[in-house]
Design a protein around this motif. Structure first.
Motif, PDB file in Angstrom:
ATOM      1  N   LEU A  16     -30.587  43.949  11.455  1.00 30.21           N
ATOM      2  CA  LEU A  16     -31.935  44.390  11.798  1.00 30.21           C
ATOM      3  C   LEU A  16     -31.915  44.338  13.202  1.00 30.21           C
ATOM      4  N   ARG A  17     -31.833  43.358  13.792  1.00 37.04           N
ATOM      5  CA  ARG A  17     -31.814  42.746  15.278  1.00 37.04           C
ATOM      6  C   ARG A  17     -31.348  43.954  16.290  1.00 37.04           C
ATOM      7  N   ARG A  18     -29.929  44.415  15.792  1.00 33.59           N
ATOM      8  CA  ARG A  18     -29.144  45.134  16.363  1.00 33.59           C
ATOM      9  C   ARG A  18     -29.993  46.786  16.448  1.00 33.59           C
ATOM     10  N   ALA A  19     -30.247  47.021  15.230  1.00 34.11           N
ATOM     11  CA  ALA A  19     -30.887  48.458  15.044  1.00 34.11           C
ATOM     12  C   ALA A  19     -32.272  48.853  15.810  1.00 34.11           C
ATOM     13  N   VAL A  20     -32.863  47.776  15.800  1.00 37.36           N
ATOM     14  CA  VAL A  20     -34.344  47.663  16.519  1.00 37.36           C
ATOM     15  C   VAL A  20     -34.389  47.414  17.879  1.00 37.36           C
ATOM     16  N   LEU A  21     -33.265  46.493  18.540  1.00 32.41           N
ATOM     17  CA  LEU A  21     -33.338  45.920  19.708  1.00 32.41           C
ATOM     18  C   LEU A  21     -32.147  46.580  20.836  1.00 32.41           C
ATOM     19  N   VAL A  40     -31.782  28.866  15.666  1.00 35.45           N
ATOM     20  CA  VAL A  40     -32.359  28.919  14.298  1.00 35.45           C
ATOM     21  C   VAL A  40     -32.660  30.488  13.808  1.00 35.45           C
ATOM     22  N   HIS A  41     -32.281  30.812  12.849  1.00 36.48           N
ATOM     23  CA  HIS A  41     -32.394  32.372  12.396  1.00 36.48           C
ATOM     24  C   HIS A  41     -33.679  32.431  11.381  1.00 36.48           C
ATOM     25  N   LEU A  42     -34.573  33.212  11.656  1.00 39.49           N
ATOM     26  CA  LEU A  42     -35.520  33.352  10.440  1.00 39.49           C
ATOM     27  C   LEU A  42     -35.542  34.742  10.145  1.00 39.49           C
ATOM     28  N   ALA A  43     -35.919  34.999   9.066  1.00 35.77           N
ATOM     29  CA  ALA A  43     -36.109  36.344   8.215  1.00 35.77           C
ATOM     30  C   ALA A  43     -37.133  36.302   7.522  1.00 35.77           C
ATOM     31  N   ALA A  44     -38.128  37.514   7.625  1.00 28.69           N
ATOM     32  CA  ALA A  44     -39.240  38.030   6.857  1.00 28.69           C
ATOM     33  C   ALA A  44     -38.433  38.702   5.821  1.00 28.69           C
ATOM     34  N   LEU A  45     -38.568  38.352   4.373  1.00 28.21           N
ATOM     35  CA  LEU A  45     -37.999  38.850   3.359  1.00 28.21           C
ATOM     36  C   LEU A  45     -38.987  39.587   2.475  1.00 28.21           C
ATOM     37  N   ASP A  46     -38.644  40.632   2.030  1.00 25.71           N
ATOM     38  CA  ASP A  46     -39.337  41.174   0.913  1.00 25.71           C
ATOM     39  C   ASP A  46     -38.476  41.609  -0.121  1.00 25.71           C
ATOM     40  N   ALA A  53     -37.255  39.466  11.885  1.00 23.62           N
ATOM     41  CA  ALA A  53     -36.538  38.478  12.053  1.00 23.62           C
ATOM     42  C   ALA A  53     -36.680  38.015  13.598  1.00 23.62           C
ATOM     43  N   CYS A  54     -36.220  36.750  13.711  1.00 22.92           N
ATOM     44  CA  CYS A  54     -36.040  36.326  15.007  1.00 22.92           C
ATOM     45  C   CYS A  54     -35.228  35.233  15.235  1.00 22.92           C
ATOM     46  N   VAL A  55     -34.779  34.844  16.552  1.00 21.87           N
ATOM     47  CA  VAL A  55     -33.871  33.844  16.569  1.00 21.87           C
ATOM     48  C   VAL A  55     -34.610  32.739  17.662  1.00 21.87           C
ATOM     49  N   LEU A  56     -34.348  31.233  17.550  1.00 24.09           N
ATOM     50  CA  LEU A  56     -35.049  30.420  18.011  1.00 24.09           C
ATOM     51  C   LEU A  56     -33.877  29.620  18.745  1.00 24.09           C
ATOM     52  N   VAL A  57     -33.817  29.203  19.904  1.00 29.50           N
ATOM     53  CA  VAL A  57     -32.839  28.237  20.616  1.00 29.50           C
ATOM     54  C   VAL A  57     -33.571  27.305  21.504  1.00 29.50           C
ATOM     55  N   PRO A  58     -33.288  26.092  21.565  1.00 33.61           N
ATOM     56  CA  PRO A  58     -33.765  25.108  22.567  1.00 33.61           C
ATOM     57  C   PRO A  58     -33.338  25.471  23.701  1.00 33.61           C
ATOM     58  N   HIS A  59     -34.247  25.667  24.509  1.00 30.98           N
ATOM     59  CA  HIS A  59     -33.844  26.187  25.990  1.00 30.98           C
ATOM     60  C   HIS A  59     -34.988  25.955  26.807  1.00 30.98           C
ATOM     61  N   PRO A  60     -34.803  25.343  28.082  1.00 30.40           N
ATOM     62  CA  PRO A  60     -35.773  25.154  28.945  1.00 30.40           C
ATOM     63  C   PRO A  60     -36.549  26.542  29.387  1.00 30.40           C
ATOM     64  N   ALA A  68     -39.371  19.870  25.779  1.00 23.77           N
ATOM     65  CA  ALA A  68     -39.117  20.012  24.250  1.00 23.77           C
ATOM     66  C   ALA A  68     -39.522  21.429  24.208  1.00 23.77           C
ATOM     67  N   ALA A  69     -38.804  22.512  24.941  1.00 25.45           N
ATOM     68  CA  ALA A  69     -39.076  23.971  24.685  1.00 25.45           C
ATOM     69  C   ALA A  69     -38.072  24.646  24.026  1.00 25.45           C
ATOM     70  N   TRP A  70     -38.633  25.649  23.229  1.00 24.84           N
ATOM     71  CA  TRP A  70     -37.724  26.580  22.617  1.00 24.84           C
ATOM     72  C   TRP A  70     -37.996  28.027  22.934  1.00 24.84           C
ATOM     73  N   GLN A  71     -36.790  29.015  23.390  1.00 21.59           N
ATOM     74  CA  GLN A  71     -36.899  30.460  23.297  1.00 21.59           C
ATOM     75  C   GLN A  71     -36.767  31.115  22.059  1.00 21.59           C
ATOM     76  N   LEU A  72     -37.867  32.159  21.983  1.00 21.71           N
ATOM     77  CA  LEU A  72     -37.870  33.047  20.885  1.00 21.71           C
ATOM     78  C   LEU A  72     -37.142  34.354  21.439  1.00 21.71           C
ATOM     79  N   ARG A  73     -36.280  34.660  20.715  1.00 23.55           N
ATOM     80  CA  ARG A  73     -35.358  35.739  21.046  1.00 23.55           C
ATOM     81  C   ARG A  73     -35.177  36.747  19.899  1.00 23.55           C
ATOM     82  N   GLY A  74     -34.724  37.986  20.145  1.00 22.29           N
ATOM     83  CA  GLY A  74     -34.372  38.873  19.109  1.00 22.29           C
ATOM     84  C   GLY A  74     -35.399  39.054  18.169  1.00 22.29           C
TER      85      GLY A  74
END
Length: 149
Positions: A16-21, A40-46, A53-60, A68-74
């Protein structure tokens, strides 16, 4: 629509991330975070179908001194499910996941076309518009505090 947001293995959301982004990338191409052990990979599932979907990574965050920052990606939503609250549910799950891990700030490099969506979901624009070199698209850095402290 009965959706649930769940933590999943990276491979569950890669396509999904590849097809959209990154639609110009070949099917099966790894996406950012797929090989990071602390992502951390999250999915919205039906049912069993991934619709967000999204990806979270600890990143300044480069613009604020917050250890204590996290980056939202994908961040991606199935085009057929846009404007149905899927993205907001994914972001809600992201806030919960970051908070559960002791995070206090969630940030992203938002495409200009998504700025209003992020603002509706509590994010603040923190930079002037810039062109992200890889995509060639206009972006803004945005952040949201996710817990008190």
């Amino acid at each position: 629509m009965t959706l649930r947001v769940a933590m999943v293995e990276a491979a569950v959301t890669t396509e999904l991330r590849r097809a959209v982004l990154r639609p110009h990338h070949a099917v099966g191409t790894l996406m950012f975070g797929d090989d990071l052990p602390d992502a951390v990979h999250l999915a919205a599932l039906d049912g069993d179908v991934v619709v967000g979907a999204c990806v979270l990574v600890p990143h300044p965050y480069p613009h604020r001194n917050e250890p204590a920052a996290w980056q939202l990606r994908g961040m991606a939503t199935d085009p057929a499910r846009r404007s149905q609250g899927v993205g907001a549910q994914v972001l809600g799950g992201a806030v919960d996941a970051v908070t559960d891990r002791g995070g206090r700030l969630l940030w992203c490099m938002a495409r200009q076309v998504a700025v209003a969506f992020y603002e509706r979901n509590g994010f603040v624009v923190d930079t002037a518009e810039y062109v992200e070199p890889y995509t060639g698209l206009p972006h803004h850095d945005m952040y949201r505090r996710v817990s008190a402290g």
